[in-house]
Design an enzyme around this catalytic site. Structure first.
Site, PDB file in Angstrom:
ATOM      1  N   ASP A  30       0.867  -1.164   0.000  1.00 27.25           N
ATOM      2  CA  ASP A  30       0.000   0.000   0.000  1.00 27.25           C
ATOM      3  C   ASP A  30       0.917   1.230   0.000  1.00 27.25           C
ATOM      4  OD1 ASP A  30      -2.305   1.719   0.588  1.00 27.25           O
ATOM      5  OD2 ASP A  30      -1.502   1.786   2.622  1.00 27.25           O
ATOM      6  N   ASP A  32      -0.220   5.095   0.880  1.00 22.18           N
ATOM      7  CA  ASP A  32      -0.477   6.115   1.903  1.00 22.18           C
ATOM      8  C   ASP A  32      -0.409   5.517   3.306  1.00 22.18           C
ATOM      9  OD1 ASP A  32      -2.100   8.745   0.425  1.00 22.18           O
ATOM     10  OD2 ASP A  32      -1.750   6.911  -0.695  1.00 22.18           O
ATOM     11  N   GLU A  39      -1.491  10.560   4.348  1.00 23.13           N
ATOM     12  CA  GLU A  39      -2.640  10.226   3.513  1.00 23.13           C
ATOM     13  C   GLU A  39      -2.783  11.393   2.535  1.00 23.13           C
ATOM     14  OE1 GLU A  39      -4.666   7.576   3.393  1.00 23.13           O
ATOM     15  OE2 GLU A  39      -3.739   6.501   5.077  1.00 23.13           O
ATOM     16  N   SER A 120      -2.433   1.049  -4.772  1.00 20.93           N
ATOM     17  CA  SER A 120      -2.908   2.096  -3.881  1.00 20.93           C
ATOM     18  C   SER A 120      -4.311   2.564  -4.222  1.00 20.93           C
ATOM     19  CB  SER A 120      -1.941   3.296  -3.960  1.00 20.93           C
ATOM     20  OG  SER A 120      -2.422   4.395  -3.213  1.00 20.93           O
ATOM     21  N   LYS A 169      -7.230  -4.245  -5.294  1.00 18.42           N
ATOM     22  CA  LYS A 169      -5.885  -4.512  -4.779  1.00 18.42           C
ATOM     23  C   LYS A 169      -5.597  -6.009  -4.802  1.00 18.42           C
ATOM     24  CE  LYS A 169      -5.004  -0.513  -1.810  1.00 18.42           C
ATOM     25  NZ  LYS A 169      -4.345  -0.089  -0.574  1.00 18.42           N
ATOM     26  N   ASP A 192      -1.909  -0.954   5.864  1.00 16.46           N
ATOM     27  CA  ASP A 192      -2.291  -0.429   7.177  1.00 16.46           C
ATOM     28  C   ASP A 192      -3.786  -0.286   7.380  1.00 16.46           C
ATOM     29  OD1 ASP A 192      -2.861   2.995   7.142  1.00 16.46           O
ATOM     30  OD2 ASP A 192      -2.317   1.925   5.328  1.00 16.46           O
ATOM     31  N   ASN A 195      -8.912  -1.554   3.611  1.00 18.15           N
ATOM     32  CA  ASN A 195      -8.929  -1.875   2.185  1.00 18.15           C
ATOM     33  C   ASN A 195      -7.708  -2.671   1.740  1.00 18.15           C
ATOM     34  OD1 ASN A 195      -7.331   0.478   2.551  1.00 18.15           O
ATOM     35  ND2 ASN A 195      -7.606   1.063   0.416  1.00 18.15           N
TER      36      ASN A 195
END
Length: 237
Positions: A30, A32, A39, A120, A169, A192, A195
């Site tokens: 990922d 962000d 973010e 992402s 993803k 983190d 999603n």
């Protein structure tokens, strides 16, 4: 290996012993709050005085309290209409930084023969910059629609779809693995937020980085203190 905390801030659960980095062929990150320190959408919103409103939606989505990521992203994007390309550039140059250990972990993975994927729910404008910094092999992210030097509040439709959510993803991880002719078990997925859970669940090794509680609970490795390169304490070659 049962749940352990070999050193403070590093939790390992349900892993066989003596795994090596070179046992894997692909690592998916990922972006962000994982590879980078911010973010991006929240920082973009700051340019138009809407950071608190947008950040509240982002936090709820990452914690899994908002289950429709696509809807939450569209709601946030609508608040960004009129943000300029100059504002985006300011976020990229003044606020975006690689998280501690990002460069070291990516370099170690590349040295061990792994390919690297950035996948992402954030934006290509920033993802391309991060990929260039780290020489990342594959990327999938959302393309902001820009007209007259400003955001329209929408996204550009891409060949695979419009919004890279949790399902996309996961699909991207499996697609790249298939292109590489490797098994999902030979993949590492690191994130983190809620999603990220679909791709983490599909990979052979799931890693949470300073993650939301629901993500930490489901990950096989949770890095709760320190940098991304703490994964190397678990997968030393």
């Amino acid at each position: 290996m049962s749940s352990t905390e070999p050193t403070p801030g590093l939790v390992v659960q349900n892993l066989p012993a003596k795994l090596r980095l070179s046992d894997y062929k692909l690592i998916a990150f990922d972006m962000d709050s994982t590879l980078i320190n911010i973010e991006c959408i929240d920082e973009i919103a700051d340019a138009v005085g809407r950071k608190a409103e947008v950040a509240a939606i982002t936090e709820a989505a990452m914690r899994g309290e908002i289950t429709d990521f696509k809807d939450s992203l569209r709601r946030r994007l609508a608040l960004l209409q009129g943000v300029t390309v100059a504002d985006l550039e300011g976020v990229k140059t003044q606020r975006l930084r690689l998280n501690p250990g990002a460069a070291a972990l990516v370099a170690a993975c590349q040295k061990a023969g792994l390919k690297v994927l950035l996948v992402s729910g954030g934006f290509t404008y920033f993802a391309e910059h991060v990929c260039a910094l780290l020489a990342i092999d594959f990327m999938r992210s959302n393309a902001l629609e820009i007209e007259g030097g400003a955001l329209t509040g929408g996204l550009i439709q891409q060949s695979w779809g419009e919004i890279c959510d949790g399902a996309e993803k996961r699909r991207t991880l499996l697609e790249v693995a298939s292109l590489m002719n490797i098994r999902p078990e030979q993949c590492i997925a690191m994130g983190d937020g809620a999603n990220d859970l679909p791709m983490m669940g599909a990979a052979g090794l799931s890693v949470a980085y300073h993650a939301k509680p629901a993500v930490r609970a489901q990950a096989q490795v949770a890095i709760n203190e320190g940098g991304l390169d703490r994964l190397l304490e678990v997968l030393a070659d």
